[in-house]
Design an enzyme around this catalytic site. Structure first.
Site, PDB file in Angstrom:
ATOM      1  CE  LYS A  85      -4.510  -1.451   1.921  1.00 49.62           C
ATOM      2  NZ  LYS A  85      -5.573  -1.058   2.593  1.00 49.62           N
ATOM      3  CE  LYS A 135      -6.446  -7.933  -2.632  1.00 45.94           C
ATOM      4  NZ  LYS A 135      -6.389  -7.333  -1.089  1.00 45.94           N
ATOM      5  CE  LYS A 179     -12.607  -2.365  -0.043  1.00 43.98           C
ATOM      6  NZ  LYS A 179     -13.488  -2.694   0.865  1.00 43.98           N
TER       7      LYS A 179
HETATM    8  P1  TYM Z   1     -10.710  -5.142   3.562  1.00 45.25           P
HETATM    9  O1  TYM Z   1     -11.644  -4.182   3.883  1.00 45.25           O
HETATM   10  O2  TYM Z   1      -9.697  -4.905   2.459  1.00 45.25           O
HETATM   11  O3  TYM Z   1     -11.400  -6.579   3.013  1.00 45.25           O
HETATM   12  C1  TYM Z   1     -12.531  -7.096   3.762  1.00 45.25           C
HETATM   13  C2  TYM Z   1     -12.550  -8.758   3.681  1.00 45.25           C
HETATM   14  O4  TYM Z   1     -12.598  -9.139   2.246  1.00 45.25           O
HETATM   15  C3  TYM Z   1     -11.518  -9.911   1.883  1.00 45.25           C
HETATM   16  N1  TYM Z   1     -11.171  -9.815   0.720  1.00 45.25           N
HETATM   17  C4  TYM Z   1     -11.058 -10.836  -0.252  1.00 45.25           C
HETATM   18  N2  TYM Z   1     -11.255 -11.980  -0.073  1.00 45.25           N
HETATM   19  C5  TYM Z   1     -11.216 -12.793  -1.314  1.00 45.25           C
HETATM   20  N3  TYM Z   1     -10.643 -12.347  -2.398  1.00 45.25           N
HETATM   21  C6  TYM Z   1     -10.530 -11.117  -2.702  1.00 45.25           C
HETATM   22  N4  TYM Z   1      -9.999 -10.532  -3.724  1.00 45.25           N
HETATM   23  C7  TYM Z   1     -10.763 -10.131  -1.285  1.00 45.25           C
HETATM   24  N5  TYM Z   1     -10.531  -8.738  -1.105  1.00 45.25           N
HETATM   25  C8  TYM Z   1     -10.679  -8.631   0.202  1.00 45.25           C
HETATM   26  C9  TYM Z   1     -10.559  -9.573   2.939  1.00 45.25           C
HETATM   27  O5  TYM Z   1      -9.636 -10.743   3.280  1.00 45.25           O
HETATM   28  C10 TYM Z   1     -11.218  -9.326   4.233  1.00 45.25           C
HETATM   29  O6  TYM Z   1     -11.495 -10.552   4.944  1.00 45.25           O
HETATM   30  N6  TYM Z   1      -7.591  -5.440   7.524  1.00 45.25           N
HETATM   31  C11 TYM Z   1      -8.903  -5.697   7.033  1.00 45.25           C
HETATM   32  C12 TYM Z   1      -9.997  -5.240   7.744  1.00 45.25           C
HETATM   33  C13 TYM Z   1     -10.034  -5.421   9.172  1.00 45.25           C
HETATM   34  C14 TYM Z   1     -10.238  -6.721   9.811  1.00 45.25           C
HETATM   35  C15 TYM Z   1     -10.085  -6.274  11.350  1.00 45.25           C
HETATM   36  C16 TYM Z   1     -10.433  -7.985   9.433  1.00 45.25           C
HETATM   37  C17 TYM Z   1      -9.778  -4.589  10.030  1.00 45.25           C
HETATM   38  N7  TYM Z   1      -9.924  -4.952  11.515  1.00 45.25           N
HETATM   39  C18 TYM Z   1     -10.279  -7.415  12.411  1.00 45.25           C
HETATM   40  C19 TYM Z   1     -10.645  -8.861  10.570  1.00 45.25           C
HETATM   41  C20 TYM Z   1     -10.562  -8.634  11.769  1.00 45.25           C
HETATM   42  C21 TYM Z   1      -9.154  -5.319   5.381  1.00 45.25           C
HETATM   43  O7  TYM Z   1      -8.599  -4.237   5.071  1.00 45.25           O
HETATM   44  O8  TYM Z   1     -10.016  -5.789   4.939  1.00 45.25           O
END
Ligand code: TYM
Length: 345
Positions: free
Chosen positions: A124, A207, A210
């Site tokens: 990032k 991957k 968004k």
């Molecule tokens: P974020 O907002 O980027 O994504 C949310 C969830 O979606 C999953 N994800 C995917 N799974 C499969 N294929 C993809 N292409 C894909 N893109 C996104 C992510 O793995 C995630 O589960 N750091 C985290 C948010 C967070 C969090 C937490 C998660 C903050 N605190 C505590 C679990 C527990 C994040 O940026 O997810």
């Protein structure tokens, strides 16, 4: 240490997970995370807590109005996908200050070397890491706090969050060791199913995200039926027919991705899908995938749009969710303060 301190086996089975309200939801978020949140809610073995992690979102600058909208829309998305705000606790992170408070304690537990190894920060921050926010660097300690402030035992996520969950375990272990306690559980990541890593429709090595500049690379949960069909029709593939077994997808990332998406949407195993479609050309498989995607996603996006219009109702749901979340988080933070030696905790 006092009687309230639990040992690992005594932790209530509790699920926590979060999604950032930065931009819209993608099919990757839905299949890798949200759909599985719903499954874990519905099996009934767990208390389930789901969060719109707005404090995480601002580690890169967000337009305040758009952030507010995205948070409400994400809340609508959770409900439209099947999260019941009575059964699960559904709230936005900034409403529960215990997350940020515990994150500070964890900033003092986590080591610089651990944080410097985080690949997501490197991705990032890119080439200009000196200009990245301190928040982006410290982000995984806040994520550990999100999870551990609820003593969550299980965390469903997509594959890209694996390293952050390992860090969460390391923080819990080091805290417990440094303070000679077993206060924090060593959380289990739950990375399961056919769609733990949904890939870009334009490039099977990237991957689905968004933040990809190309909208054609992803399916957004707000896309209409025509857009979904068009994106799948244009999705990159190879010239071979589909194999009849999963082994035949090796070295064919784009083909594997479309089959995985199909399997996850249909709640089937990859092998079961390939038993049905093995031997078919993509010209035949893609319309099947479009039809399935529209059938599964259209009701969610329609409901999401309807719910998003009633911001008052969404805010009431979030108020109630935050209140319930604080009931769990406040005693955990208080005990943590006591353990580390804060007077008056
Ligand atoms: P974020 O907002 O980027 O994504 C949310 C969830 O979606 C999953 N994800 C995917 N799974 C499969 N294929 C993809 N292409 C894909 N893109 C996104 C992510 O793995 C995630 O589960 N750091 C985290 C948010 C967070 C969090 C937490 C998660 C903050 N605190 C505590 C679990 C527990 C994040 O940026 O997810």
């Amino acid at each position: 240490m006092s009687e309230a301190v639990q040992t690992s086996s005594q932790f209530t089975p509790r699920v926590f997970s979060g999604i950032q309200p930065s931009g819209g939801l993608t099919l990757g978020n839905y299949l890798g995370a949200m759909k599985r949140f719903v499954d874990m809610q519905n099996v009934g073995n767990f208390e389930t807590i789901y969060c719109m992690v707005d404090l995480h979102a601002i580690t890169v600058w967000q337009d305040p109005e758009k952030l507010r909208h995205a948070t409400r829309e994400l809340c609508a998305g959770f409900i439209a996908a099947g999260i019941d705000p009575e059964q699960s606790i559904l709230f936005n992170q900034s409403r529960v200050p215990e997350h940020a408070q515990l994150a500070w304690i964890f900033n003092c537990v986590a080591r610089m070397g651990w944080m410097q190894r985080m690949t997501q920060f490197k991705d990032k921050a890119g080439k200009n890491a000196q200009n990245a926010s301190l928040g982006l660097f410290a982000y995984p300690a806040l994520m550990a706090a999100d999870i551990l402030v609820y003593h969550a035992t299980h965390v469903p996520v997509g594959d890209d969050q694996k390293q952050h969950l390992e860090l969460t375990r390391d923080i819990a272990i080091k805290f417990n060791h440094d303070y000679d306690t077993e206060f924090f559980p060593v959380t289990e990541p739950v990375i399961e199913g056919a769609a733990t890593r949904v890939m870009s429709l334009r490039d099977g090595s990237k991957k689905m995200s968004k933040s990809d500049p190309s909208d054609a690379s992803r399916i957004n949960m707000t896309d209409d039926a025509d857009t979904i069909a068009k994106k799948i029709r244009k999705a990159k593939t190879d010239p071979e027919a589909l194999p009849s077994e999963a082994k035949g997808l090796e070295g064919r990332p784009e083909a594997a991705n479309l089959v995985n998406i199909y399997a996850a949407l249909a709640d089937m195993s990859v092998d079961a899908v390939l038993r049905d479609v093995g031997g078919k050309q993509f010209s035949e498989f893609k319309p099947m995938l479009s039809e399935l995607a529209v059938e599964k996603l259209a009701p969610i996006s329609t409901e999401m749009a309807r719910l998003t219009q009633d911001a008052g109702e969404i805010d009431r749901i979030l108020d109630r969710g935050a209140e319930r979340a604080r009931e769990v988080a406040a005693p955990v933070l208080k005990k943590t303060y006591e353990i580390v030696g804060m007077v008056g905790a």
